[in-house]
Design a protein around this motif. Structure first.
Motif, PDB file in Angstrom:
ATOM      1  N   THR A  42       0.820  -1.213   0.000  1.00 21.99           N
ATOM      2  CA  THR A  42       0.000   0.000   0.000  1.00 21.99           C
ATOM      3  C   THR A  42       0.850   1.257   0.000  1.00 21.99           C
ATOM      4  OG1 THR A  42      -1.702  -1.208   1.240  1.00 21.99           O
ATOM      5  CG2 THR A  42      -1.891   1.189   1.162  1.00 21.99           C
ATOM      6  N   ASP A  43       1.939   1.252   0.762  1.00 22.21           N
ATOM      7  CA  ASP A  43       2.780   2.451   0.808  1.00 22.21           C
ATOM      8  C   ASP A  43       3.451   2.726  -0.540  1.00 22.21           C
ATOM      9  OD1 ASP A  43       4.344   0.199   0.975  1.00 22.21           O
ATOM     10  OD2 ASP A  43       5.851   1.103   2.287  1.00 22.21           O
ATOM     11  N   SER A  44       3.733   1.644  -1.306  1.00 25.67           N
ATOM     12  CA  SER A  44       4.346   1.836  -2.625  1.00 25.67           C
ATOM     13  C   SER A  44       3.361   2.473  -3.595  1.00 25.67           C
ATOM     14  CB  SER A  44       4.848   0.499  -3.193  1.00 25.67           C
ATOM     15  OG  SER A  44       3.773  -0.331  -3.594  1.00 25.67           O
ATOM     16  N   ILE A  45       2.070   2.205  -3.398  1.00 25.08           N
ATOM     17  CA  ILE A  45       1.044   2.804  -4.255  1.00 25.08           C
ATOM     18  C   ILE A  45       1.022   4.315  -4.065  1.00 25.08           C
ATOM     19  CG2 ILE A  45      -1.430   2.938  -4.746  1.00 25.08           C
ATOM     20  CD1 ILE A  45      -1.639  -0.002  -3.958  1.00 25.08           C
ATOM     21  N   PHE A  46       0.987   4.746  -2.803  1.00 28.40           N
ATOM     22  CA  PHE A  46       0.958   6.190  -2.529  1.00 28.40           C
ATOM     23  C   PHE A  46       2.258   6.854  -2.962  1.00 28.40           C
ATOM     24  CE2 PHE A  46      -2.164   4.615   0.644  1.00 28.40           C
ATOM     25  CZ  PHE A  46      -3.253   5.347   0.215  1.00 28.40           C
ATOM     26  N   ARG A  47       3.371   6.154  -2.808  1.00 26.18           N
ATOM     27  CA  ARG A  47       4.661   6.708  -3.219  1.00 26.18           C
ATOM     28  C   ARG A  47       4.707   6.876  -4.739  1.00 26.18           C
ATOM     29  NH1 ARG A  47       7.417   3.461  -0.589  1.00 26.18           N
ATOM     30  NH2 ARG A  47       7.995   1.963  -2.218  1.00 26.18           N
ATOM     31  N   GLN A  74       5.079  10.265  -8.095  1.00 32.05           N
ATOM     32  CA  GLN A  74       6.165  10.309  -9.074  1.00 32.05           C
ATOM     33  C   GLN A  74       5.692  10.957 -10.379  1.00 32.05           C
ATOM     34  OE1 GLN A  74       7.147   5.885  -8.445  1.00 32.05           O
ATOM     35  NE2 GLN A  74       9.180   6.766  -8.783  1.00 32.05           N
ATOM     36  N   TYR A  75       5.412  12.242 -10.301  1.00 27.94           N
ATOM     37  CA  TYR A  75       4.843  12.933 -11.461  1.00 27.94           C
ATOM     38  C   TYR A  75       5.831  13.008 -12.620  1.00 27.94           C
ATOM     39  CZ  TYR A  75       7.503  16.997  -9.816  1.00 27.94           C
ATOM     40  OH  TYR A  75       8.515  17.840  -9.433  1.00 27.94           O
ATOM     41  N   LYS A  76       7.132  13.039 -12.339  1.00 24.28           N
ATOM     42  CA  LYS A  76       8.121  13.085 -13.417  1.00 24.28           C
ATOM     43  C   LYS A  76       8.114  11.787 -14.222  1.00 24.28           C
ATOM     44  CE  LYS A  76      11.183  16.293 -10.989  1.00 24.28           C
ATOM     45  NZ  LYS A  76      12.489  16.486 -10.308  1.00 24.28           N
ATOM     46  N   PHE A 123      -0.450   2.149 -12.949  1.00 22.82           N
ATOM     47  CA  PHE A 123      -0.979   3.523 -12.928  1.00 22.82           C
ATOM     48  C   PHE A 123      -0.930   4.153 -14.317  1.00 22.82           C
ATOM     49  CE2 PHE A 123      -0.367   8.105 -12.553  1.00 22.82           C
ATOM     50  CZ  PHE A 123      -1.469   8.468 -11.777  1.00 22.82           C
ATOM     51  N   ASN A 124       0.206   4.005 -15.002  1.00 23.74           N
ATOM     52  CA  ASN A 124       0.355   4.649 -16.305  1.00 23.74           C
ATOM     53  C   ASN A 124      -0.429   3.951 -17.402  1.00 23.74           C
ATOM     54  OD1 ASN A 124       2.449   7.016 -16.369  1.00 23.74           O
ATOM     55  ND2 ASN A 124       3.231   5.558 -14.864  1.00 23.74           N
ATOM     56  N   SER A 125      -0.638   2.640 -17.269  1.00 23.16           N
ATOM     57  CA  SER A 125      -1.482   1.940 -18.240  1.00 23.16           C
ATOM     58  C   SER A 125      -2.923   2.419 -18.140  1.00 23.16           C
ATOM     59  CB  SER A 125      -1.407   0.433 -18.006  1.00 23.16           C
ATOM     60  OG  SER A 125      -0.116  -0.062 -18.281  1.00 23.16           O
ATOM     61  N   VAL A 126      -3.404   2.562 -16.896  1.00 22.82           N
ATOM     62  CA  VAL A 126      -4.767   3.057 -16.696  1.00 22.82           C
ATOM     63  C   VAL A 126      -4.873   4.523 -17.100  1.00 22.82           C
ATOM     64  CG1 VAL A 126      -6.573   3.475 -14.976  1.00 22.82           C
ATOM     65  CG2 VAL A 126      -5.219   1.387 -14.858  1.00 22.82           C
ATOM     66  N   LEU A 127      -3.897   5.331 -16.663  1.00 27.41           N
ATOM     67  CA  LEU A 127      -3.904   6.752 -17.012  1.00 27.41           C
ATOM     68  C   LEU A 127      -3.835   6.938 -18.524  1.00 27.41           C
ATOM     69  CD1 LEU A 127      -3.709   9.757 -16.240  1.00 27.41           C
ATOM     70  CD2 LEU A 127      -1.229   9.469 -16.046  1.00 27.41           C
ATOM     71  N   GLY A 128      -2.970   6.160 -19.186  1.00 29.22           N
ATOM     72  CA  GLY A 128      -2.847   6.254 -20.630  1.00 29.22           C
ATOM     73  C   GLY A 128      -4.127   5.880 -21.359  1.00 29.22           C
ATOM     74  N   SER A 129      -4.836   4.893 -20.822  1.00 27.60           N
ATOM     75  CA  SER A 129      -6.106   4.485 -21.443  1.00 27.60           C
ATOM     76  C   SER A 129      -7.146   5.592 -21.333  1.00 27.60           C
ATOM     77  CB  SER A 129      -6.623   3.205 -20.770  1.00 27.60           C
ATOM     78  OG  SER A 129      -5.737   2.135 -21.009  1.00 27.60           O
ATOM     79  N   PHE A 130      -7.208   6.242 -20.160  1.00 27.32           N
ATOM     80  CA  PHE A 130      -8.147   7.348 -19.998  1.00 27.32           C
ATOM     81  C   PHE A 130      -7.759   8.536 -20.885  1.00 27.32           C
ATOM     82  CE2 PHE A 130      -9.370   5.355 -15.869  1.00 27.32           C
ATOM     83  CZ  PHE A 130     -10.743   5.338 -16.082  1.00 27.32           C
ATOM     84  N   LEU A 131      -6.468   8.859 -20.927  1.00 27.79           N
ATOM     85  CA  LEU A 131      -6.012   9.956 -21.791  1.00 27.79           C
ATOM     86  C   LEU A 131      -6.263   9.637 -23.263  1.00 27.79           C
ATOM     87  CD1 LEU A 131      -2.602  10.945 -20.117  1.00 27.79           C
ATOM     88  CD2 LEU A 131      -4.763  12.208 -20.040  1.00 27.79           C
ATOM     89  N   GLY A 132      -6.152   8.350 -23.615  1.00 27.96           N
ATOM     90  CA  GLY A 132      -6.365   7.937 -24.995  1.00 27.96           C
ATOM     91  C   GLY A 132      -7.777   8.195 -25.477  1.00 27.96           C
ATOM     92  N   ILE A 133      -8.734   8.184 -24.548  1.00 27.86           N
ATOM     93  CA  ILE A 133     -10.122   8.474 -24.912  1.00 27.86           C
ATOM     94  C   ILE A 133     -10.222   9.855 -25.560  1.00 27.86           C
ATOM     95  CG2 ILE A 133     -12.451   8.868 -23.981  1.00 27.86           C
ATOM     96  CD1 ILE A 133     -11.780   6.832 -21.789  1.00 27.86           C
ATOM     97  N   LEU A 134      -9.432  10.790 -25.049  1.00 33.75           N
ATOM     98  CA  LEU A 134      -9.443  12.157 -25.585  1.00 33.75           C
ATOM     99  C   LEU A 134      -8.366  12.371 -26.629  1.00 33.75           C
ATOM    100  CD1 LEU A 134     -10.345  15.155 -25.475  1.00 33.75           C
ATOM    101  CD2 LEU A 134      -8.701  15.455 -23.597  1.00 33.75           C
ATOM    102  N   LYS A 169      19.006  10.432 -12.394  1.00 34.36           N
ATOM    103  CA  LYS A 169      18.836  11.092 -11.097  1.00 34.36           C
ATOM    104  C   LYS A 169      17.362  11.191 -10.703  1.00 34.36           C
ATOM    105  CE  LYS A 169      18.930  15.828 -12.982  1.00 34.36           C
ATOM    106  NZ  LYS A 169      19.594  17.156 -12.879  1.00 34.36           N
ATOM    107  N   TYR A 170      16.461  10.995 -11.683  1.00 34.30           N
ATOM    108  CA  TYR A 170      15.028  11.015 -11.402  1.00 34.30           C
ATOM    109  C   TYR A 170      14.422   9.618 -11.350  1.00 34.30           C
ATOM    110  CZ  TYR A 170      15.576  15.910 -12.839  1.00 34.30           C
ATOM    111  OH  TYR A 170      15.994  17.211 -12.957  1.00 34.30           O
ATOM    112  N   PHE A 171      14.992   8.651 -12.092  1.00 40.73           N
ATOM    113  CA  PHE A 171      14.386   7.336 -12.238  1.00 40.73           C
ATOM    114  C   PHE A 171      15.298   6.238 -11.707  1.00 40.73           C
ATOM    115  CE2 PHE A 171      12.813   9.495 -16.301  1.00 40.73           C
ATOM    116  CZ  PHE A 171      11.729  10.058 -15.649  1.00 40.73           C
ATOM    117  N   THR A 172      14.715   5.267 -11.031  1.00 42.14           N
ATOM    118  CA  THR A 172      15.444   4.082 -10.605  1.00 42.14           C
ATOM    119  C   THR A 172      15.466   3.066 -11.743  1.00 42.14           C
ATOM    120  OG1 THR A 172      13.478   2.961  -9.754  1.00 42.14           O
ATOM    121  CG2 THR A 172      14.635   4.449  -8.239  1.00 42.14           C
ATOM    122  N   SER A 173      16.206   1.986 -11.555  1.00 42.08           N
ATOM    123  CA  SER A 173      16.244   0.924 -12.570  1.00 42.08           C
ATOM    124  C   SER A 173      14.861   0.320 -12.763  1.00 42.08           C
ATOM    125  CB  SER A 173      17.243  -0.165 -12.153  1.00 42.08           C
ATOM    126  OG  SER A 173      18.539   0.372 -12.028  1.00 42.08           O
TER     127      SER A 173
END
Length: 338
Positions: free
Chosen positions: A64-69, A73-75, A141-152, A263-267
């Protein structure tokens, strides 16, 4: 003692790839079994069965904590969505200019542009990220977000690049995403938090990847039953080669570009970037094409690149998973202890 790769060790390390190849072989023998409207009723068993199981297991596995973290990660999210909806379409425009020199069928070129405008899928990218031990939460998160953005964004991109647009069924898409992604995730998190069952002792990863193999099998069954496209054998071969080359370039570009921002992204983040920003959705793509080009004699021709892209991204993903997993472990070894 010299390290030897035995057949058993190879199978253990690459069992997902071997499974994908077996799915292709079995689907080629009798594709009607796993096709839509076939005996397995894949229009229900895939969407509300296999995909539901994949995200239920994700809900049972995620902390659960990884979900909120991850939500913060907006970048990372901006990088994936900009690569998906901005970089890939621009690259595709330049790519088809190069392909047109070799006389590739003009409707195939339009099909490649159409593929580039599509949103990410909600299953294969997540499972491949999980199999490579990447940031699964970010992939979801990004798969779901991308699907919603794809609608528009997908209709607007198609309007800009092809001069045609369509109305994506908003309520139907939201309902499907809610029932097949959000709901099983919530159920999984609830069971993990309030149930006494020790889910970590279960082979959840194996079950999840087996569900993906079922999705892959049904995808190839539908692919093998595609009606005659009206293209020559040379056009089809050019399409397969072009799509494969396009995917390889995009995966390398996303990987190398993400590495520039270490410096922004982990492996683990980079693994999610590679799969989420380069994969394209067949589930949303085919309905859009059927609405846009309904009644067109060129529908099968413009659909071919997407039909090729979808299984190819899974095969490439299966090939890449062991290598990118080894790369991630090597990065951990290189990183000095804190």
């Amino acid at each position: 003692m010299r390290y030897r790769i035995t057949p058993l060790r190879f199978l253990q390390k690459n069992w997902l790839l071997v499974g994908i190849l077996c799915c292709i072989f079995v689907a080629g023998i009798y594709p009607k079994l796993g096709s839509k409207q076939g005996p397995l009723r894949t229009e229900y068993t895939v969407k509300y069965g296999a995909v539901f199981i994949i995200f239920l297991i994700s809900g049972l596995s995620l902390k659960t904590d990884s979900i909120f973290r991850t939500l913060q990660q907006y970048k990372l999210h901006s990088f994936i969505q900009l690569f998906t909806f901005l970089f890939v379409p621009i690259f595709a425009v330049l790519f088809i200019k190069c392909l047109s020199i070799f006389g590739v069928h003009p409707w195939v070129l339009k099909g490649i542009i159409t593929v580039a405008c599509m949103p990410p899928p909600v299953s294969s990218a997540v499972i491949l990220t999980r199999a490579a031990q990447g940031n699964e939460t970010a992939a979801i998160f990004n798969s779901v977000l991308g699907s919603f953005l794809g609608i528009l964004l997908t209709p607007l991109l198609l309007l800009f690049h092809l001069g045609s647009t369509t109305i994506v069924p908003l309520l139907d898409t939201v309902f499907q995403l809610t029932t097949t992604v959000v709901l099983p995730l919530l159920i999984g998190q609830s069971l993990k938090s309030y149930s006494s069952i020790r889910f970590h002792l279960m082979p959840l990863n194996t079950i999840s990847q087996s569900a993906l193999l079922f999705v892959i099998y049904t995808t190839f069954c539908d692919t093998f039953l595609v009606p005659e496209t009206g293209l020559s054998a040379v056009d089809v071969l050019f399409t397969v080669f072009s799509v494969l080359l396009m995917q390889i370039i995009l995966m390398l570009a996303s990987f190398n570009l993400a590495n520039k921002f270490r410096k922004y992204f982990t492996s683990q983040d980079i693994i999610a970037i590679v799969f989420c920003s380069t994969h394209k959705s067949l589930t949303l793509g085919i309905p859009i094409l059927r609405i846009m080009f309904h009644g067109y004699s060129h529908l099968s021709q413009i659909s071919l690149p997407l039909l090729v892209y979808h299984p190819t991204q899974i095969i490439l993903g299966g090939l890449v998973v062991p290598q990118i997993k080894d790369w991630m472990h090597s990065q951990r070894v290189k990183r000095p202890p804190v």
